[in-house]
Scaffold this motif. Structure first.
Motif, mmCIF file in Angstrom:
data_model
loop_
_atom_site.group_PDB
_atom_site.id
_atom_site.type_symbol
_atom_site.label_atom_id
_atom_site.label_comp_id
_atom_site.label_asym_id
_atom_site.label_seq_id
_atom_site.Cartn_x
_atom_site.Cartn_y
_atom_site.Cartn_z
ATOM 1 N N VAL A 173 -31.397 5.671 19.711
ATOM 2 C CA VAL A 173 -31.414 7.112 19.444
ATOM 3 C C VAL A 173 -31.578 7.337 17.943
ATOM 4 O O VAL A 173 -31.462 6.421 17.141
ATOM 5 C CB VAL A 173 -30.129 7.800 19.952
ATOM 6 C CG1 VAL A 173 -29.984 7.620 21.450
ATOM 7 C CG2 VAL A 173 -28.903 7.263 19.223
ATOM 8 N N LYS A 174 -31.822 8.601 17.577
ATOM 9 C CA LYS A 174 -32.035 8.915 16.169
ATOM 10 C C LYS A 174 -30.708 9.174 15.463
ATOM 11 O O LYS A 174 -29.852 9.892 15.968
ATOM 12 C CB LYS A 174 -32.968 10.108 16.031
ATOM 13 C CG LYS A 174 -34.417 9.775 16.383
ATOM 14 C CD LYS A 174 -35.359 10.875 15.984
ATOM 15 C CE LYS A 174 -36.812 10.437 16.155
ATOM 16 N NZ LYS A 174 -37.740 11.505 15.731
ATOM 17 N N GLN A 192 -31.709 12.636 22.877
ATOM 18 C CA GLN A 192 -32.609 13.489 23.647
ATOM 19 C C GLN A 192 -32.523 13.127 25.130
ATOM 20 O O GLN A 192 -32.010 12.061 25.500
ATOM 21 C CB GLN A 192 -34.047 13.324 23.150
ATOM 22 C CG GLN A 192 -34.230 13.556 21.654
ATOM 23 C CD GLN A 192 -33.964 14.975 21.232
ATOM 24 O OE1 GLN A 192 -34.432 15.924 21.864
ATOM 25 N NE2 GLN A 192 -33.207 15.150 20.149
ATOM 26 N N LYS A 193 -33.026 14.006 25.977
ATOM 27 C CA LYS A 193 -33.005 13.746 27.410
ATOM 28 C C LYS A 193 -33.691 12.418 27.722
ATOM 29 O O LYS A 193 -34.788 12.144 27.242
ATOM 30 C CB LYS A 193 -33.697 14.878 28.172
ATOM 31 C CG LYS A 193 -33.657 14.722 29.681
ATOM 32 C CD LYS A 193 -34.310 15.895 30.392
ATOM 33 C CE LYS A 193 -34.219 15.742 31.900
ATOM 34 N NZ LYS A 193 -34.831 16.901 32.620
ATOM 35 N N GLY A 194 -33.026 11.575 28.510
ATOM 36 C CA GLY A 194 -33.573 10.291 28.902
ATOM 37 C C GLY A 194 -33.272 9.160 27.942
ATOM 38 O O GLY A 194 -33.559 8.000 28.248
ATOM 39 N N ALA A 220 -23.192 14.597 26.505
ATOM 40 C CA ALA A 220 -23.602 13.235 26.831
ATOM 41 C C ALA A 220 -22.634 12.677 27.853
ATOM 42 O O ALA A 220 -21.446 12.991 27.847
ATOM 43 C CB ALA A 220 -23.614 12.352 25.588
ATOM 44 N N ILE A 221 -23.150 11.878 28.743
ATOM 45 C CA ILE A 221 -22.300 11.170 29.689
ATOM 46 C C ILE A 221 -22.433 9.683 29.420
ATOM 47 O O ILE A 221 -23.386 9.232 28.779
ATOM 48 C CB ILE A 221 -22.660 11.490 31.151
ATOM 49 C CG1 ILE A 221 -24.131 11.164 31.430
ATOM 50 C CG2 ILE A 221 -22.358 12.939 31.475
ATOM 51 C CD1 ILE A 221 -24.521 11.376 32.879
ATOM 52 N N GLY A 222 -21.450 8.915 29.870
ATOM 53 C CA GLY A 222 -21.509 7.497 29.596
ATOM 54 C C GLY A 222 -20.374 6.745 30.244
ATOM 55 O O GLY A 222 -19.777 7.209 31.228
ATOM 56 N N ASN A 249 -28.145 10.898 27.854
ATOM 57 C CA ASN A 249 -28.305 12.347 28.037
ATOM 58 C C ASN A 249 -29.223 12.601 29.230
ATOM 59 O O ASN A 249 -30.365 12.158 29.246
ATOM 60 C CB ASN A 249 -28.898 12.978 26.769
ATOM 61 C CG ASN A 249 -28.968 14.490 26.845
ATOM 62 O OD1 ASN A 249 -28.558 15.106 27.832
ATOM 63 N ND2 ASN A 249 -29.499 15.108 25.804
ATOM 64 N N GLU A 250 -28.715 13.324 30.213
ATOM 65 C CA GLU A 250 -29.511 13.686 31.387
ATOM 66 C C GLU A 250 -29.920 15.156 31.359
ATOM 67 O O GLU A 250 -30.568 15.636 32.287
ATOM 68 C CB GLU A 250 -28.716 13.398 32.664
ATOM 69 C CG GLU A 250 -28.404 11.909 32.861
ATOM 70 C CD GLU A 250 -27.641 11.643 34.148
ATOM 71 O OE1 GLU A 250 -27.204 12.627 34.797
ATOM 72 O OE2 GLU A 250 -27.468 10.460 34.508
ATOM 73 N N ASP A 251 -29.540 15.886 30.299
ATOM 74 C CA ASP A 251 -29.819 17.320 30.220
ATOM 75 C C ASP A 251 -31.046 17.590 29.358
ATOM 76 O O ASP A 251 -31.446 16.764 28.525
ATOM 77 C CB ASP A 251 -28.615 18.062 29.621
ATOM 78 C CG ASP A 251 -27.355 17.877 30.454
ATOM 79 O OD1 ASP A 251 -27.490 17.678 31.676
ATOM 80 O OD2 ASP A 251 -26.261 17.926 29.871
ATOM 81 N N ASP A 252 -31.624 18.780 29.534
ATOM 82 C CA ASP A 252 -32.761 19.180 28.704
ATOM 83 C C ASP A 252 -32.326 19.422 27.257
ATOM 84 O O ASP A 252 -33.097 19.179 26.322
ATOM 85 C CB ASP A 252 -33.408 20.452 29.259
ATOM 86 C CG ASP A 252 -34.099 20.218 30.593
ATOM 87 O OD1 ASP A 252 -34.575 19.084 30.825
ATOM 88 O OD2 ASP A 252 -34.148 21.159 31.418
#
Length: 266
Positions: A173-174, A192-194, A220-222, A249-252
């Motif tokens: 991720v960034k 970001q998503k995905g 974020a989920i994990g 992240n699964e959200d937009d």
């Protein structure tokens, strides 16, 4: 050896300014020569309290208009009340540390397209970052991260712009390192998503120091120790030392968080 490693590598100060887009990047239509850019950093550093400590180091710039430069911080105040900081061409007379980067990366840092700590950040010690900090043979190693922040961050108060376009991808991720010193690391991170934070495909993160995850935006989920967890804006999640974890992240909506790593080993 680059001392600026992101959390999974073995192994007050900064104010954060949240940005959107590139509105905090400095517009420099004519950045000038390598010497002109370095002199801008040197002149700014003369008014920085960090210049009260005497130190000599080198900057090695690759590419067109490159070369080696020595910066001598005298630790003494000049007649104008500012600290003595001298730039001269060539290598230092005694072993010390140096920054190595391309002329293009120097222009990018000068223009505010990323900060120097972001340019130095990497996940693993054997990676090559756009900007490296190395110690010459015979030089005495020390924690150069606080010095790097102050020398390469211009203005007062010193500010770090936070935006995905100003970040680099580390651990999937960034991220933007904000301020590092012994026992403390602060990083702004966006997922970001995905995208997924990990230590390599199928490998969770695992560090020997505690982490506070301060949710700024999104969710974020994990997993932590294999158990499902969630981090969202307005919450702080504590990750104990030596606890394997992952985030995705699964959200937009992008997820943004401030990571505060502290204690022995950070």
């Amino acid at each position: 050896m680059n001392p600026l490693l992101m959390p999974a590598a073995a192994a007050a100060g900064a104010l954060a300014l949240v940005a959107t887009g590139h509105r905090h990047a400095i517009a420099l239509p004519n950045a000038g020569s390598t010497e002109q850019i370095l002199r801008r950093f040197v002149e700014d550093f003369r008014s920085d309290p960090a210049a009260a400590t005497a130190r000599t180091f080198a900057i090695r710039v690759r590419g067109d208009d490159g070369g080696s430069w020595t910066v001598e911080v005298t630790g003494e105040q000049a007649d104008d009340g500012q600290w003595g900081v001298v730039l001269r061409p060539g290598e230092p007379r005694t072993p010390t540390f140096y920054y190595a980067l391309s002329a293009a990366m120097l222009v990018a840092i000068d223009a505010g397209r990323l900060n120097a700590l972001t340019a130095q950040g990497k996940a693993f010690a054997d990676e090559v970052a756009p900007m490296e900090t190395e110690f010459m043979a015979g030089a005495e190693p020390f924690d150069a991260n606080p010095f790097s922040f102050h020398f390469w961050t211009r203005g007062f108060p010193e500010k770090v712009a936070l935006d995905a376009q100003l970040a680099r991808r580390v651990h999937g991720v960034k991220n933007i390192p904000i301020y590092y010193e012994q026992g403390l690391r602060t990083i702004w991170s966006t997922i970001q998503k995905g995208e997924r934070v990990n230590n390599g495909p199928g490998q969770p993160m695992l560090v020997p120091f505690p982490i506070l995850v301060v949710g700024i935006k999104g969710r974020a989920i994990g997993t932590m120790n294999g158990k499902p967890v969630e981090a969202k804006a307005g919450e702080v999640v504590f990750i104990p030392p030596l606890t394997p974890y992952e985030w995705w992240n699964e959200d937009d909506e992008p997820c943004e968080a401030l990571l505060v790593m502290f204690g022995a080993g950070a």
